[in-house]
Design a protein around this motif. Sequence first.
Motif, mmCIF file in Angstrom:
data_model
loop_
_atom_site.group_PDB
_atom_site.id
_atom_site.type_symbol
_atom_site.label_atom_id
_atom_site.label_comp_id
_atom_site.label_asym_id
_atom_site.label_seq_id
_atom_site.Cartn_x
_atom_site.Cartn_y
_atom_site.Cartn_z
ATOM 1 N N GLU A 89 -3.729 -12.154 11.750
ATOM 2 C CA GLU A 89 -3.457 -13.599 11.879
ATOM 3 C C GLU A 89 -2.686 -14.153 10.692
ATOM 4 O O GLU A 89 -2.277 -15.313 10.703
ATOM 5 C CB GLU A 89 -4.780 -14.352 12.041
ATOM 6 N N GLY A 90 -2.542 -13.359 9.625
ATOM 7 C CA GLY A 90 -1.789 -13.812 8.451
ATOM 8 C C GLY A 90 -2.323 -13.148 7.202
ATOM 9 O O GLY A 90 -3.462 -12.691 7.200
ATOM 10 N N PRO A 91 -1.492 -13.104 6.139
ATOM 11 C CA PRO A 91 -1.909 -12.416 4.911
ATOM 12 C C PRO A 91 -3.108 -13.119 4.259
ATOM 13 O O PRO A 91 -3.199 -14.346 4.279
ATOM 14 C CB PRO A 91 -0.684 -12.506 3.997
ATOM 15 N N LEU A 92 -4.002 -12.310 3.686
ATOM 16 C CA LEU A 92 -5.188 -12.831 3.009
ATOM 17 C C LEU A 92 -5.457 -12.000 1.762
ATOM 18 O O LEU A 92 -5.143 -10.803 1.729
ATOM 19 C CB LEU A 92 -6.422 -12.719 3.921
ATOM 20 N N SER A 93 -6.078 -12.632 0.760
ATOM 21 C CA SER A 93 -6.581 -11.851 -0.372
ATOM 22 C C SER A 93 -7.877 -11.172 0.074
ATOM 23 O O SER A 93 -8.505 -11.586 1.054
ATOM 24 C CB SER A 93 -6.851 -12.760 -1.578
ATOM 25 N N ALA A 94 -8.281 -10.141 -0.663
ATOM 26 C CA ALA A 94 -9.526 -9.439 -0.313
ATOM 27 C C ALA A 94 -10.711 -10.407 -0.377
ATOM 28 O O ALA A 94 -11.646 -10.314 0.418
ATOM 29 C CB ALA A 94 -9.746 -8.250 -1.246
ATOM 30 N N ARG A 139 -3.320 4.420 6.285
ATOM 31 C CA ARG A 139 -2.770 4.649 7.634
ATOM 32 C C ARG A 139 -1.516 3.823 7.913
ATOM 33 O O ARG A 139 -1.040 3.755 9.045
ATOM 34 C CB ARG A 139 -3.829 4.276 8.673
ATOM 35 N N GLU A 140 -1.072 3.098 6.893
ATOM 36 C CA GLU A 140 0.113 2.241 6.991
ATOM 37 C C GLU A 140 -0.035 1.170 8.069
ATOM 38 O O GLU A 140 0.926 0.792 8.726
ATOM 39 C CB GLU A 140 1.380 3.093 7.194
ATOM 40 N N GLU A 141 -1.256 0.678 8.254
ATOM 41 C CA GLU A 141 -1.480 -0.425 9.185
ATOM 42 C C GLU A 141 -1.474 -1.765 8.442
ATOM 43 O O GLU A 141 -1.378 -2.825 9.048
ATOM 44 C CB GLU A 141 -2.835 -0.250 9.898
ATOM 45 N N VAL A 142 -1.645 -1.662 7.121
ATOM 46 C CA VAL A 142 -1.699 -2.856 6.287
ATOM 47 C C VAL A 142 -0.898 -2.560 5.028
ATOM 48 O O VAL A 142 -0.824 -1.412 4.595
ATOM 49 C CB VAL A 142 -3.185 -3.159 5.936
ATOM 50 N N ARG A 143 -0.239 -3.588 4.462
ATOM 51 C CA ARG A 143 0.417 -3.363 3.169
ATOM 52 C C ARG A 143 0.045 -4.460 2.178
ATOM 53 O O ARG A 143 -0.390 -5.548 2.559
ATOM 54 C CB ARG A 143 1.930 -3.192 3.324
ATOM 55 N N GLU A 144 0.258 -4.088 0.901
ATOM 56 C CA GLU A 144 -0.145 -4.951 -0.200
ATOM 57 C C GLU A 144 1.064 -5.745 -0.690
ATOM 58 O O GLU A 144 2.147 -5.200 -0.791
ATOM 59 C CB GLU A 144 -0.658 -4.014 -1.315
ATOM 60 N N VAL A 147 -3.254 -10.324 -5.429
ATOM 61 C CA VAL A 147 -2.843 -9.439 -4.336
ATOM 62 C C VAL A 147 -3.280 -10.022 -3.000
ATOM 63 O O VAL A 147 -4.402 -10.521 -2.872
ATOM 64 C CB VAL A 147 -3.479 -8.040 -4.539
ATOM 65 N N ARG A 148 -2.356 -9.958 -2.031
ATOM 66 C CA ARG A 148 -2.730 -10.292 -0.647
ATOM 67 C C ARG A 148 -2.355 -9.116 0.241
ATOM 68 O O ARG A 148 -1.482 -8.316 -0.086
ATOM 69 C CB ARG A 148 -1.993 -11.543 -0.181
ATOM 70 N N TYR A 149 -3.054 -9.028 1.361
ATOM 71 C CA TYR A 149 -2.790 -7.947 2.303
ATOM 72 C C TYR A 149 -2.248 -8.524 3.592
ATOM 73 O O TYR A 149 -2.694 -9.593 4.039
ATOM 74 C CB TYR A 149 -4.070 -7.150 2.545
ATOM 75 N N GLU A 150 -1.298 -7.791 4.193
ATOM 76 C CA GLU A 150 -0.778 -8.246 5.485
ATOM 77 C C GLU A 150 -0.703 -7.079 6.451
ATOM 78 O O GLU A 150 -0.473 -5.930 6.047
ATOM 79 C CB GLU A 150 0.597 -8.910 5.311
ATOM 80 N N ALA A 151 -0.914 -7.376 7.716
ATOM 81 C CA ALA A 151 -0.824 -6.353 8.754
ATOM 82 C C ALA A 151 0.635 -5.928 8.884
ATOM 83 O O ALA A 151 1.537 -6.751 8.739
ATOM 84 C CB ALA A 151 -1.351 -6.891 10.071
#
Length: 333
Positions: free
Chosen positions: A278-283, A316-321, A328-332
Motif C-alpha cells: 500500500e506504500g513505503p513504510l519504516s520498520a 527474495r527481491e519482493e521488497v527493497r530498501e 530507512v523505509r521499505y517498499e514493495a
Amino acid sequence: MSTAAAAAAAGVHCLPIPTPFMVGRVNCYLIEDDPLTLVDTGPNSGKALDQLERSLGGHGRRIEDLERIVITHQHIDHLGLVDILARRSGAEVCALQELAPLIEDFGAEAERDDELAAALMLRHGIPRDVVTALRAVSRPFRGWGGSTPVSRRLRDGEAIGFADRSLEVLHRPGHSPSDTVFWDAERALLLAGDHLIKHISSNPLISRALGGKSGEPGGGRPRALLTYLASMRETREMPAELLLPGHGEAFGDHAELIDERFAMHERRAAKIRGLLAEGPLSAHEVAQSLWGNVAVTQAYLTLSEVLGHVDMLVEREEVREQELGGVVRYEAV
Ligand SMILES: [Zn+2]
C-alpha cells in the motif's frame, strides 16, 4: 516413559529457576556424570541462587560439588550466576569461543549491544525520545548478568567428554548470535538452550555479530531471522528424539515444530508484504500497524521482529530498501 523421565534416565535433571523476566522460569540442567556438570546458571539474583541450591539438594548435590559449568548463550537469564557458582565450586566454565568474550566482560559488551540497538532504532524510524527512554530502562537489567573468566573455549563441532557420555558442541545462531546446542548422539538427546522452545517462538533479537557463522559478510546489520532459519534447517535434519529446552517442557517431534515455525514466519512475512504493497513504510511504522502501542513499549523487540521478516522479503527481491535523511523505509517491488 514421559520426556522428563527419559531425560532423568539419561542422568540429566531439569532444574527450573525463577527469573524476574516475562519468560518465567529458566531451565538449568544437571548432568550426573563425571565431571558433575550444570548447563546454564539462572539470573544473578538471591532468589535464583536459593532455588538452585534447593534443586541441587533434591539430587543430593551442593553448589560446591559442581565441576563443570556450560553456558548455552549470552542472555542474562542463562548466565547471570556464572561467577558466583564458578567461584564457590571451582568448576571449569565452558562456552563457545565466540561467546567467551561476552561472559568475560558482560557489562561492556551489554553497553555495546545497547549502542547498536539505539542506532538501529533511530535508523528505522523510532523517535529519539523513545530511544532515550528505552536505554534508561535497559541499563538496570544488567544487574542480573554476570562475568567470569572462561576456562575452556569450545569450537563448533568439537566434543566435550564425560566418563559416560560425549556431547557435540553445535553453534546454532539466530535467537542470539551465540546460541549453542549440545548433542548426545548415543541417546538422541539435544540440550537445545533457547534455540528451540516448544511453547514460544524464540524471538531473533538483533545483536552485534560475534564473528564466525553469525558474522555478516559486508559488515551490514546482522540478519538475525535469516540466520535463525538457516540454523533451524540444520537442526531439523538431526535424528533427535528428546529436546531439552531453556524454557518450558522437554519435547520430541522437533521437525514438526520447526515446520510450524517456518510456516508462521512465512505468514508474517506475507502480512508485512501486504502492508508495504500500500506504500513505503519504516520498520517502526510496520510494527505500529501490526502491534499498536506495543511497538512503542517493546520497541526493539518488535523492530527486530519486523526487520527479520523484511530481510526475508528483501532476500527474495519482493521488497527493497530506500534511505532518506538517515531513516530507512521499505517498499514493495
Ligand atoms: Zn535466550
